[in-house]
Design a protein around this motif. Structure first.
Motif, mmCIF file in Angstrom:
data_model
loop_
_atom_site.group_PDB
_atom_site.id
_atom_site.type_symbol
_atom_site.label_atom_id
_atom_site.label_comp_id
_atom_site.label_asym_id
_atom_site.label_seq_id
_atom_site.Cartn_x
_atom_site.Cartn_y
_atom_site.Cartn_z
ATOM 1 N N ASN A 1 -12.949 3.368 -1.432
ATOM 2 C CA ASN A 1 -13.465 3.193 -0.071
ATOM 3 C C ASN A 1 -14.589 2.164 0.022
ATOM 4 O O ASN A 1 -14.993 1.803 1.115
ATOM 5 N N ASN A 2 -15.063 1.654 -1.116
ATOM 6 C CA ASN A 2 -16.053 0.570 -1.131
ATOM 7 C C ASN A 2 -15.414 -0.784 -1.441
ATOM 8 O O ASN A 2 -16.111 -1.792 -1.509
ATOM 9 N N GLY A 3 -14.101 -0.801 -1.670
ATOM 10 C CA GLY A 3 -13.404 -2.050 -1.964
ATOM 11 C C GLY A 3 -13.308 -2.387 -3.441
ATOM 12 O O GLY A 3 -12.797 -3.444 -3.809
ATOM 13 N N ASN A 4 -13.797 -1.484 -4.302
ATOM 14 C CA ASN A 4 -13.726 -1.718 -5.749
ATOM 15 C C ASN A 4 -12.309 -1.458 -6.264
ATOM 16 O O ASN A 4 -11.622 -0.577 -5.768
ATOM 17 N N ILE A 5 -11.928 -2.209 -7.290
ATOM 18 C CA ILE A 5 -10.624 -2.034 -7.930
ATOM 19 C C ILE A 5 -10.794 -1.086 -9.105
ATOM 20 O O ILE A 5 -11.679 -1.277 -9.939
ATOM 21 N N LYS A 6 -9.915 -0.069 -9.166
ATOM 22 C CA LYS A 6 -9.995 0.931 -10.233
ATOM 23 C C LYS A 6 -8.596 1.295 -10.723
ATOM 24 O O LYS A 6 -7.617 1.081 -10.024
ATOM 25 N N PRO B 1 -12.612 -10.083 -7.233
ATOM 26 C CA PRO B 1 -13.749 -9.546 -6.478
ATOM 27 C C PRO B 1 -13.310 -8.326 -5.669
ATOM 28 O O PRO B 1 -12.119 -8.008 -5.605
ATOM 29 N N LYS B 2 -14.273 -7.671 -5.040
ATOM 30 C CA LYS B 2 -13.971 -6.527 -4.178
ATOM 31 C C LYS B 2 -12.983 -6.928 -3.087
ATOM 32 O O LYS B 2 -12.935 -8.086 -2.675
ATOM 33 N N TRP B 3 -12.208 -5.947 -2.642
ATOM 34 C CA TRP B 3 -11.305 -6.108 -1.509
ATOM 35 C C TRP B 3 -11.939 -5.449 -0.293
ATOM 36 O O TRP B 3 -12.881 -4.665 -0.418
ATOM 37 N N ASN B 4 -11.401 -5.754 0.885
ATOM 38 C CA ASN B 4 -11.726 -4.952 2.062
ATOM 39 C C ASN B 4 -10.915 -3.676 1.919
ATOM 40 O O ASN B 4 -9.704 -3.736 1.709
ATOM 41 N N PRO B 5 -11.559 -2.508 2.036
ATOM 42 C CA PRO B 5 -10.821 -1.254 1.837
ATOM 43 C C PRO B 5 -9.858 -0.976 2.990
ATOM 44 O O PRO B 5 -9.951 -1.585 4.058
ATOM 45 N N GLY B 6 -8.956 -0.037 2.754
ATOM 46 C CA GLY B 6 -8.080 0.429 3.805
ATOM 47 C C GLY B 6 -8.826 1.405 4.706
ATOM 48 O O GLY B 6 -9.836 1.980 4.305
ATOM 49 N N TYR B 7 -8.322 1.562 5.924
ATOM 50 C CA TYR B 7 -8.962 2.459 6.890
ATOM 51 C C TYR B 7 -7.950 3.402 7.509
ATOM 52 O O TYR B 7 -6.815 3.007 7.798
ATOM 53 N N CYS C 1 0.885 -1.168 0.000
ATOM 54 C CA CYS C 1 0.000 0.000 0.000
ATOM 55 C C CYS C 1 0.919 1.213 0.000
ATOM 56 O O CYS C 1 1.787 1.337 0.852
ATOM 57 N N VAL C 2 0.772 2.093 -0.978
ATOM 58 C CA VAL C 2 1.730 3.174 -1.185
ATOM 59 C C VAL C 2 1.827 4.135 -0.004
ATOM 60 O O VAL C 2 2.899 4.412 0.481
ATOM 61 N N VAL C 3 0.714 4.663 0.443
ATOM 62 C CA VAL C 3 0.742 5.602 1.571
ATOM 63 C C VAL C 3 0.383 4.818 2.826
ATOM 64 O O VAL C 3 -0.653 4.165 2.876
ATOM 65 N N PRO C 4 1.234 4.858 3.845
ATOM 66 C CA PRO C 4 0.936 4.091 5.059
ATOM 67 C C PRO C 4 -0.373 4.564 5.704
ATOM 68 O O PRO C 4 -0.574 5.760 5.891
ATOM 69 N N ILE C 5 -1.249 3.623 5.977
ATOM 70 C CA ILE C 5 -2.499 3.922 6.658
ATOM 71 C C ILE C 5 -2.657 2.927 7.794
ATOM 72 O O ILE C 5 -1.939 1.928 7.860
ATOM 73 N N GLU C 6 -3.608 3.202 8.683
ATOM 74 C CA GLU C 6 -3.808 2.344 9.854
ATOM 75 C C GLU C 6 -4.035 0.888 9.464
ATOM 76 O O GLU C 6 -3.424 -0.009 10.013
ATOM 77 N N LYS C 7 -4.957 0.660 8.553
ATOM 78 C CA LYS C 7 -5.280 -0.703 8.119
ATOM 79 C C LYS C 7 -5.261 -0.717 6.599
ATOM 80 O O LYS C 7 -6.091 -0.073 5.961
ATOM 81 N N LYS C 8 -4.296 -1.423 6.035
ATOM 82 C CA LYS C 8 -4.188 -1.443 4.575
ATOM 83 C C LYS C 8 -5.290 -2.302 3.959
ATOM 84 O O LYS C 8 -5.853 -3.173 4.620
ATOM 85 N N PRO C 9 -5.617 -2.050 2.685
ATOM 86 C CA PRO C 9 -6.640 -2.848 2.021
ATOM 87 C C PRO C 9 -6.200 -4.302 1.956
ATOM 88 O O PRO C 9 -5.003 -4.598 1.927
ATOM 89 N N GLU C 10 -7.192 -5.186 1.942
ATOM 90 C CA GLU C 10 -6.874 -6.613 1.965
ATOM 91 C C GLU C 10 -7.849 -7.369 1.080
ATOM 92 O O GLU C 10 -9.044 -7.117 1.087
ATOM 93 N N PHE C 11 -7.312 -8.325 0.331
ATOM 94 C CA PHE C 11 -8.133 -9.233 -0.445
ATOM 95 C C PHE C 11 -8.995 -10.010 0.544
ATOM 96 O O PHE C 11 -8.496 -10.451 1.587
ATOM 97 N N ILE C 12 -10.278 -10.162 0.253
ATOM 98 C CA ILE C 12 -11.159 -10.858 1.190
ATOM 99 C C ILE C 12 -10.674 -12.293 1.362
ATOM 100 O O ILE C 12 -10.493 -13.022 0.398
ATOM 101 N N GLY C 13 -10.406 -12.660 2.590
ATOM 102 C CA GLY C 13 -9.867 -13.986 2.898
ATOM 103 C C GLY C 13 -8.372 -13.947 3.167
ATOM 104 O O GLY C 13 -7.782 -14.944 3.560
#
Length: 138
Positions: A85-90, A114-120, A39-51
């Protein structure tokens, strides 16, 4: 250059230098580790592939089509994309190419994910840029 830009520059430089590392030759070369999904910019919780990372590896392995490739075509394609922010890939694009066919296959795999869990950040879902290596080894 202000402190924030300088820190971001150093972080990106560090991340890019990791791409120059050549993986060891083994039967497990195709398996991604969490450190490889950046994840390029460090955030609290990075996005994750579901599972998680194991599900991501299984998805790539199930969907990669080797029938188009020559036996000598081994290596890694690095793909950059946005998880909104909805987990869609763009905005998928190749950041480091292997060949035209491998690049097309890597983009195809990203587009059918499929959609990912977004970063927070601060408890709010945020848009995140991700670099993902897709390994082509027979």
């Amino acid at each position: 250059m202000n402190k924030l830009n300088f820190k971001l520059f150093i972080f990106l430089l560090f991340c890019i230098s990791g791409f120059s590392q050549k993986p060891a030759n083994s039967l497990h070369e195709k398996i991604l580790t969490e450190k490889e999904v950046i994840c390029v910019v460090p955030i609290e919780k990075k996005p994750e592939f579901i599972g998680g990372i194991n599900s991501l590896n299984a998805f790539i392995e199930r969907n990669i089509n080797y029938s188009k490739f020559k036996l000598s075509e081994n290596g890694i394609v690095y793909v950059e994309f946005i998880i909104d922010n909805n987990g869609n890939i763009k905005d998928e694009k190749i950041k480091r190419s292997l060949s035209k066919l491998a690049d097309e296959e890597a983009l195809r795999i990203i587009k059918i994910m499929p959609k990912w869990n977004p970063g927070y950040e601060n408890g709010i879902a945020v848009k995140s840029k991700v670099y993902l290596p897709i390994k082509f080894n027979k």
